[in-house]
Scaffold this active site. Structure first.
Site, mmCIF file in Angstrom:
data_model
loop_
_atom_site.group_PDB
_atom_site.id
_atom_site.type_symbol
_atom_site.label_atom_id
_atom_site.label_comp_id
_atom_site.label_asym_id
_atom_site.label_seq_id
_atom_site.Cartn_x
_atom_site.Cartn_y
_atom_site.Cartn_z
ATOM 1 C CE LYS A 22 -17.420 32.572 0.807
ATOM 2 N NZ LYS A 22 -17.293 32.489 -0.652
ATOM 3 C CG ASN A 23 -15.539 35.781 -1.125
ATOM 4 O OD1 ASN A 23 -15.540 34.555 -1.012
ATOM 5 N ND2 ASN A 23 -16.611 36.466 -1.444
ATOM 6 C CB CYS A 115 -22.887 28.605 -10.194
ATOM 7 S SG CYS A 115 -22.922 29.588 -8.714
ATOM 8 N NE ARG A 120 -20.068 32.767 -9.749
ATOM 9 C CZ ARG A 120 -19.644 32.585 -8.504
ATOM 10 N NH1 ARG A 120 -20.250 31.723 -7.724
ATOM 11 N NH2 ARG A 120 -18.622 33.274 -8.041
ATOM 12 C CG ASP A 306 -21.042 38.103 -2.286
ATOM 13 O OD1 ASP A 306 -21.648 37.572 -3.230
ATOM 14 O OD2 ASP A 306 -19.795 38.090 -2.189
ATOM 15 N NE ARG A 398 -19.945 27.078 -0.824
ATOM 16 C CZ ARG A 398 -20.332 27.884 -1.818
ATOM 17 N NH1 ARG A 398 -21.570 27.835 -2.254
ATOM 18 N NH2 ARG A 398 -19.490 28.715 -2.394
HETATM 19 N N1 EPU Z 1 -17.886 37.438 -15.399
HETATM 20 C C1 EPU Z 1 -17.754 37.284 -16.765
HETATM 21 N N2 EPU Z 1 -16.648 36.623 -17.225
HETATM 22 C C2 EPU Z 1 -15.697 36.133 -16.401
HETATM 23 C C3 EPU Z 1 -15.836 36.295 -15.005
HETATM 24 C C4 EPU Z 1 -16.955 36.969 -14.533
HETATM 25 O O1 EPU Z 1 -18.600 37.720 -17.530
HETATM 26 O O2 EPU Z 1 -14.715 35.556 -16.890
HETATM 27 C C5 EPU Z 1 -19.056 38.156 -14.872
HETATM 28 C C6 EPU Z 1 -19.869 37.330 -13.891
HETATM 29 O O3 EPU Z 1 -20.789 36.487 -14.549
HETATM 30 C C7 EPU Z 1 -20.543 38.394 -13.055
HETATM 31 C C8 EPU Z 1 -19.468 39.480 -13.000
HETATM 32 O O4 EPU Z 1 -18.604 39.231 -14.094
HETATM 33 O O5 EPU Z 1 -21.652 38.911 -13.743
HETATM 34 C C9 EPU Z 1 -18.673 39.504 -11.715
HETATM 35 O O6 EPU Z 1 -18.188 38.188 -11.393
HETATM 36 P P1 EPU Z 1 -16.814 37.959 -10.685
HETATM 37 O O7 EPU Z 1 -15.882 37.285 -11.617
HETATM 38 O O8 EPU Z 1 -16.340 39.237 -10.061
HETATM 39 O O9 EPU Z 1 -17.199 36.910 -9.556
HETATM 40 P P2 EPU Z 1 -16.193 35.883 -8.895
HETATM 41 O O10 EPU Z 1 -14.863 36.478 -8.865
HETATM 42 O O11 EPU Z 1 -16.370 34.554 -9.513
HETATM 43 C C10 EPU Z 1 -16.401 36.758 -6.443
HETATM 44 C C11 EPU Z 1 -16.871 36.231 -5.115
HETATM 45 C C12 EPU Z 1 -18.390 36.080 -5.150
HETATM 46 C C13 EPU Z 1 -18.997 37.452 -5.436
HETATM 47 C C14 EPU Z 1 -18.454 38.004 -6.761
HETATM 48 C C15 EPU Z 1 -18.925 39.408 -7.080
HETATM 49 C C16 EPU Z 1 -15.045 34.883 -4.317
HETATM 50 C C17 EPU Z 1 -14.529 33.554 -3.976
HETATM 51 N N3 EPU Z 1 -16.267 34.933 -4.851
HETATM 52 O O12 EPU Z 1 -16.790 35.797 -7.411
HETATM 53 O O13 EPU Z 1 -18.762 35.680 -3.836
HETATM 54 O O14 EPU Z 1 -20.402 37.338 -5.515
HETATM 55 O O15 EPU Z 1 -16.993 38.030 -6.703
HETATM 56 O O16 EPU Z 1 -18.568 40.277 -6.069
HETATM 57 O O17 EPU Z 1 -14.387 35.886 -4.091
HETATM 58 C C18 EPU Z 1 -20.083 34.609 -2.200
HETATM 59 O O18 EPU Z 1 -19.174 34.807 -1.381
HETATM 60 O O19 EPU Z 1 -21.236 34.229 -1.869
HETATM 61 C C19 EPU Z 1 -19.815 34.819 -3.634
HETATM 62 C C20 EPU Z 1 -20.555 34.255 -4.581
#
Ligand code: EPU
Length: 420
Positions: A22-23, A115, A120, A306, A398
């Protein structure tokens, strides 16, 4: 609305076919906006998050076809506005921001909103795109971004919780069509980012450093259509691995991407589970009592956030005291109170859960709160005495394709019912 009704206590035995990630699929789908030519993606799981993303692409002007895990997208013309009603359903829709800016030089994308797994922020996405020359403001709940052109730049993407997966994706996609060279430092190294890099390279992007913390992108004038098979889902595979271990069964996880699952497999080994890599996938089983374990979530290649909830479920029925520390999303513990309703002994202090294994969990009605928390409740239901009813299973749909059918095929007593 559906619920899952589970009668626990049966060991799972047999084969489970692991689907596409998915991701990986979500940002790769967003990347199809970067070209007017057709793109074909194979191995895309039929999940509600994927269907939301396809709706967003259609709204933005793309033609979309999806059947038998193959998606064909052609974004001949693109309009730059993604409205709240579509974006609020899924946070990953933020990854259309980079492609829209690159393709249309403007974008108006609703802020994704709250969320349940905690705060996030998207500050790093915006920082990266600003460095490439976008002017960005937040107005009436929307991110409004525009630029005359995107220009390559040096971008540092480390945040206080490490690097950002979708933030790295957004900057990568925008930089692929920017003028000049972009250097991303502190890039996320998750396998899903490397998969996006591979897809962008097939589209004609020039990117060096895939899988490392420094990515160098030389912008090109245009990208073309491409065909790609997305990687398999390491989180689905890891969830089924935990199911085999918790139920004392044996599963062959067909197609599981073992090279992406090292930290999970090592943690399973430390708690006494057995696995081996076969030509068809990973075989997971137990032959003896489990042992308590310690884990902390970290960016890849560390233990994935995850899988934190599913390992909490495992710890609930593992003798001894296990500890689980969440370092990516410190409040991602919505499953704890529901597991406690099933008899789990969990003490939660800040971002650290201390879990004392119990001899058995008891079936109970429980409420799914987010995707991975609901997977944890299903796992708990599979070993609990009596009947567990998991409500709000749209969360699990999802991210897990046909989870009830896949579990039934390996011997679980689980059925989906419509809530009257
Ligand atoms: N963060 C910031 N600023 C930003 C973005 C992120 O501080 O602008 C922080 C977040 O709050 C968190 C950390 O950085 O503490 C990592 O977040 P990240 O941005 O890597 O998360 P994401 O890209 O929004 C993806 C996956 C998530 C998974 C996270 C971490 C997808 C669609 N989602 O989210 O997957 O938990 O990386 O590995 O790829 C799931 O599949 O259940 C899911 C939530």
């Amino acid at each position: 609305m559906h619920k899952l009704v589970i009668h626990g206590g049966l060991p799972l035995k047999g084969k489970v076919s692991i689907g596409g990630s998915k991701n990986s699929s979500l940002p790769i789908l967003a990347a199809t906006l970067l070209t007017p030519e057709p793109c074909i993606l194979h191995g895309v799981p039929n999940l509600s998050d994927i269907r939301y993303m396809l709706q967003i692409l259609q709204f933005l002007g793309a033609e979309v076809e999806f059947s038998d895990s193959t998606v064909r997208v052609q974004a001949r013309n693109v309009q730059p506005e993604a409205p709240y009603d579509l974006v609020r359903k899924m946070r990953a829709s933020i990854c259309v921001l980079g492609p829209l800016l690159a393709r249309c030089h403007q974008a108006k994308v609703s802020l994704p909103g709250g969320c349940v797994i905690g705060d996030r922020p998207i500050d790093l996405h915006l920082k990266g795109l600003s460095a490439l020359g976008a002017e960005i403001r937040v107005e009436e709940g929307y991110i409004v971004a525009q630029c005359k052109e995107l220009k390559g730049a040096k971008v540092e993407l480390y945040g206080k919780f490490g690097s950002t997966v979708l933030g790295t994706d957004n900057v990568l996609m925008a930089a692929s069509l920017a003028r000049g060279t972009t250097l991303i430092e502190g890039a996320a190294v998750e396998p899903e980012v490397a998969d996006l890099v591979e897809f962008l390279q097939k589209m004609g992007a020039t990117i060096r450093g895939a899988g490392t913390r420094v990515l160098e992108i030389e912008g090109v004038e245009e990208l073309h259509g491409a065909e790609h098979t997305v990687i398999r889902d390491r989180i689905e595979a890891s969830t089924f691995a935990v199911a085999a271990v918790m139920t004392g069964g044996e599963l062959l996880l067909e197609g599981a991407p073992f090279s992406h699952m090292d930290s999970v497999l090592q943690t399973l080994r430390s708690c006494g589970a057995r696995w081996d890599i076969t030509p068809n996938g990973i075989r997971v089983w137990t032959n003896g009592p489990l042992r308590a374990f310690q884990l902390q979530t970290e960016p890849y290649p560390g233990f994935p956030t995850d899988m934190q909830a599913q390992f909490c479920a495992l710890a609930c029925v593992t003798p001894g005291r296990s500890t689980v520390e969440e370092r990516i999303f410190p409040n991602r513990f919505m499953h704890v109170s529901e597991l406690k309703r099933m008899g789990a002994q969990i003490e939660l202090l800040g971002n650290r859960a201390t879990i004392e294994g119990v001899s058995h969990l008891s079936g109970a009605p429980v409420m799914a709160s987010d995707l991975r928390a609901s997977a944890a409740l299903v796992l708990a239901g599979l070993v609990a005495k009596g009947k567990t009813t998991v409500h709000r299973v749209y969360h699990i749909d999802r991210g897990y394709e046909n989870i009830d059918q896949k579990l039934q095929q390996v011997g679980a007593e689980i059925r989906r019912e419509v809530v009257s």
